[in-house]
Design an enzyme around this catalytic site. Structure first.
Site, mmCIF file in Angstrom:
data_model
loop_
_atom_site.group_PDB
_atom_site.id
_atom_site.type_symbol
_atom_site.label_atom_id
_atom_site.label_comp_id
_atom_site.label_asym_id
_atom_site.label_seq_id
_atom_site.Cartn_x
_atom_site.Cartn_y
_atom_site.Cartn_z
ATOM 1 N N ASP A 140 -0.823 2.933 -8.298
ATOM 2 C CA ASP A 140 -0.731 3.674 -9.433
ATOM 3 C C ASP A 140 -0.772 4.824 -9.935
ATOM 4 O O ASP A 140 -0.788 5.057 -11.359
ATOM 5 C CB ASP A 140 -0.488 2.209 -10.629
ATOM 6 N N HIS A 165 7.558 2.324 -7.774
ATOM 7 C CA HIS A 165 7.838 4.056 -8.175
ATOM 8 C C HIS A 165 8.405 4.147 -9.308
ATOM 9 O O HIS A 165 9.476 3.194 -9.748
ATOM 10 C CB HIS A 165 8.578 5.294 -7.828
HETATM 11 P P1 IMP Z 1 0.376 -7.443 -1.746
HETATM 12 O O1 IMP Z 1 0.827 -5.953 -1.310
HETATM 13 O O2 IMP Z 1 1.865 -7.439 -2.336
HETATM 14 O O3 IMP Z 1 0.093 -8.210 -0.272
HETATM 15 O O4 IMP Z 1 -0.721 -6.926 -2.955
HETATM 16 C C1 IMP Z 1 -2.153 -7.264 -2.439
HETATM 17 C C2 IMP Z 1 -2.657 -6.448 -2.904
HETATM 18 O O5 IMP Z 1 -2.409 -4.804 -3.617
HETATM 19 C C3 IMP Z 1 -3.086 -6.443 -4.590
HETATM 20 O O6 IMP Z 1 -3.683 -6.199 -5.098
HETATM 21 C C4 IMP Z 1 -1.735 -6.359 -5.684
HETATM 22 O O7 IMP Z 1 -2.162 -6.080 -6.877
HETATM 23 C C5 IMP Z 1 -1.837 -4.889 -4.749
HETATM 24 N N1 IMP Z 1 -1.192 -3.887 -4.975
HETATM 25 C C6 IMP Z 1 0.696 -4.159 -4.035
HETATM 26 N N2 IMP Z 1 1.018 -3.474 -4.132
HETATM 27 C C7 IMP Z 1 1.004 -2.029 -5.420
HETATM 28 C C8 IMP Z 1 0.907 -0.728 -6.011
HETATM 29 O O8 IMP Z 1 2.287 -0.273 -5.595
HETATM 30 N N3 IMP Z 1 0.366 -0.467 -6.655
HETATM 31 C C9 IMP Z 1 -0.771 -0.885 -7.084
HETATM 32 N N4 IMP Z 1 -1.341 -2.220 -6.099
HETATM 33 C C10 IMP Z 1 -0.512 -2.509 -5.688
#
Ligand code: IMP
Length: 475
Positions: A22, A50
């Site tokens: 982010d 995005h």
């Molecule tokens: P996952 O990728 O959905 O398995 O989430 C694993 C960790 O990555 C968690 O802490 C999510 O909040 C974080 N996360 C996954 N994608 C994003 C993103 O695009 N922005 C910020 N955090 C993310």
């Protein structure tokens, strides 16, 4: 040496987030897309969000690359990505409803991993400790590595599904049923979701089919012929599956070198690594966050808020951010900054945890992953600190500077934003230029641009890539 080596005319730059996601990567891509022919994804899936200011208003895309609103660019989703076909269909519909024709512009590797109903079920029921986005991305990558489980083929690539949808969908159902049978309690809502997913999948496959690229050499041929590629990293360095803090990470590699694996291009074309960071740092999800305002208490607050489904609307009712901004309690300051700088998950709506700009962490990332230049977003938000107990801009210093100067956090002079013109970076307030110099010195890389507002024309860009002898400014 062979005399037949043809001249390399194209190149690839890799853009990655340097913190916890982010950071405003899409906004930077929007700014520099004019310098590229192809924008390519290489990792992650619908877990990314995005936010892009499109001509017809603000949209949040998850899988279609960020250059979509620049008609001259082609878009590529590389084999390292985990594709959610249901969400991808919706995104394609959304984009094309906005008058954008993706025919001949969007290409999706047929080797992408396919997110399956079983993956949603696992992520939905087994992810609380990590705080995942529940998009099934982690289980999908796990199954890619498992290949077969209990006699069922659990790794599905896009090309498998296209070649024999009936057989593959039957296997998907079987592995989802196996997951459901392991769960105690009422699973009716999960079963309904499974049925609906399988029923709608054929439609999604046909919607996506025209964009599927079966030629693994596609990107390589384009670059050899002169195309300029920008790889768009999803998530960020601190969330890399190996280099982040396990288990609080995403399931794919987010480091720049992985662009050349998941992005289906030879590393011989690499030119620059572009890092994107933001001046008020955020983290969504659990895990270590050294510069977090309010430390453990703020982390516990985040966990409780997620459990109770509390987000922006609830915080708006409960708190007055202008008052919390002046509080001596760093946790209050964190809540105020979240509210005033709109730090809520674009995909999940969760409140994001907030921290100080951490120059120690940025220096480490720049050094480890060879970041050539940095865009720093949300610099305008630093002006809020003037009203806080810091009365200036607090930054967490590198360990070396902290040891030398005997301070962990330095308060830099604040600046007035009212008369700032991003189109004239050399005329920015002297305090802002001094802030940029401190950041560059501490992190060891040039800050090529600073974000001074969410709109696409609010980034002050000090130079363009390729115009500058980068080695001279690296320390
Ligand atoms: P996952 O990728 O959905 O398995 O989430 C694993 C960790 O990555 C968690 O802490 C999510 O909040 C974080 N996360 C996954 N994608 C994003 C993103 O695009 N922005 C910020 N955090 C993310």
């Amino acid at each position: 040496m062979s005399a037949n080596i043809s001249p390399v005319r194209g190149y690839a730059d890799v853009l990655v987030g340097l913190q916890y996601g982010d950071e405003g990567k899409a906004k930077v891509i929007d700014l520099i897309a004019g310098d590229y022919d192809i924008i390519a994804r290489f990792n992650g899936g619908a877990n990314a969000g995005h936010t892009i200011d499109a001509p017809a208003g603000r949209v949040v895309l998850q899988q279609v690359p960020s250059g979509v609103f620049h008609p001259h660019t082609q878009l590529y989703i590389g084999s390292g990505s985990a594709v959610n076909l249901w969400k991808l269909k919706n995104e394609l519909d959304l984009v094309e409803a906005g008058g954008i024709d993706l025919t001949g512009r969007l290409f999706i590797s047929d080797r992408c991993a396919v997110v399956q109903p079983a993956h949603f079920i696992i992520d939905e029921t087994n992810s609380e400790d990590i705080g995942t986005t529940k998009n099934g991305v982690g289980p999908c990558y796990a199954d890619r590595a498992s290949r077969v489980r209990n006699g069922i083929r659990v790794n599905v690539q896009l090309r498998d599904l296209l070649a024999d949808p009936d057989t593959v969908m039957a296997a998907m159902r079987a592995s989802a049923e196996a997951e459901l049978s392991r769960l105690a309690g009422d699973v009716q809502h999960l079963r309904e979701r499974l049925d609906a997913s399988i029923t709608s999948l054929l439609d999604c496959i046909e919607r996506v089919r025209p964009f599927v690229q079966t030629d693994r050499g596609y990107l390589g041929r384009r670059v050899a012929a002169g195309a300029r590629v920008l790889f768009e990293g999803a998530q960020s360095l601190m969330l890399d599956v190996v280099h982040g803090d396990q288990p609080y990470v995403t399931a794919s590699h987010t480091v720049p070198a992985y662009a050349y694996v998941g992005g289906d291009l030879s590393p011989q074309y690499h030119r620059y690594t572009i890092g994107v960071a933001k001046a008020v740092v955020s983290r969504v999800g659990n895990g270590p966050f050294p510069s977090e305002l309010g430390a453990e208490r703020a982390e516990a607050y985040f966990a409780a808020a997620c459990a109770a489904g509390r987000g922006k609307a609830e915080e708006n009712i409960d708190y007055r951010p202008e008052e919390l901004l002046r509080s001596a309690d760093p946790m209050d300051l964190g809540i105020a900054l979240r509210m005033l700088t709109h730090e809520y998950g674009s995909g999940t709506g969760r409140p994001r945890r907030i921290g100080l700009l951490d120059l120690q962490q940025l220096r480490e990332m720049v050094g480890l992953f060879g970041v050539d230049v940095v865009y720093l977003n949300k610099v305008d938000c630093l002006a809020l600190y003037k009203e806080s107990v810091y009365a200036g801009i607090p930054v967490r210093l590198t360990a070396e500077t902290a040891a030398r100067d005997g301070e962990q956090v330095r308060i830099l002079p604040s600046f007035e934003l009212s008369a700032v013109d991003p189109a004239a970076p050399e005329l920015l307030p002297k305090e802002l230029l001094a802030f940029r110099s401190v950041v560059e010195q501490e992190i060891g890389a040039p800050v090529i641009g600073v974000g001074l507002g969410p709109e696409r024309d609010r980034t002050a860009q000090f130079f363009r890539l390729g115009e500058h002898r980068l080695q001279e400014t690296r320390t």
